[in-house]
Design an enzyme around this catalytic site. Structure first.
Site: not given
Ligand code: 5GP
Ligand code: ZN
Length: 114
Positions: A30, A99, A101
């Site tokens: 997002i 997840h 990236h």
């Molecule tokens: P983390 O920091 O946990 O590795 O990454 C989480 C990722 O999830 C972030 O890059 C954030 O932008 C993405 N994200 C969070 N909420 C949502 C959502 O509701 N939809 C989508 N598509 N991405 C999300």
């Protein structure tokens, strides 16, 4: 369970999906940090890398197979891309559903900066 990525798997929260099979779902982040920024997640709720068990071996393989397929589909396989997993607080994890990236579409900066 109050997990946004589980809701994306179920379809109760919308997402721009680019890939789905029995084990994994992938969708556009997002808040993209690169021209291509896709999240690849297991359908199973696994909170962090620390929670991956030996029984999850097939799921982990599917995540990396999906990354390879999606990179090709997005046209970034040859130029290259980066796969990142953030684990827990020091790793910068925000969403506690495992997840990876997938980042690419431009020359990315150095991974480690202080
Ligand atoms: P983390 O920091 O946990 O590795 O990454 C989480 C990722 O999830 C972030 O890059 C954030 O932008 C993405 N994200 C969070 N909420 C949502 C959502 O509701 N939809 C989508 N598509 N991405 C999300
Ligand atoms: Zn979840």
């Amino acid at each position: 369970m109050d997990c946004i990525f589980c809701k994306i798997v179920e379809g109760t929260i919308p997402s721009k999906k680019v890939f789905e099979n029995e084990y994994v779902v992938a969708f556009h982040d997002i808040q993209p940090a690169a021209p291509v920024h896709i999240l690849i997640i297991p359908k199973k709720h696994i909170p962090t890398m620390n929670d991956v068990s030996d029984e999850d071996a097939a799921v982990i393989a599917e995540i990396f197979k999906a990354a390879r397929t999606i990179a090709k589909e997005q046209g970034i396989a040859e130029n290259g891309y980066r796969l990142i997993n953030n684990c827990n607080a020091d790793g910068g994890q925000v969403v506690y559903h495992l997840h990876i990236h997938l980042l690419g579409g431009e020359k990315l900066g150095p991974l480690l900066s202080k």
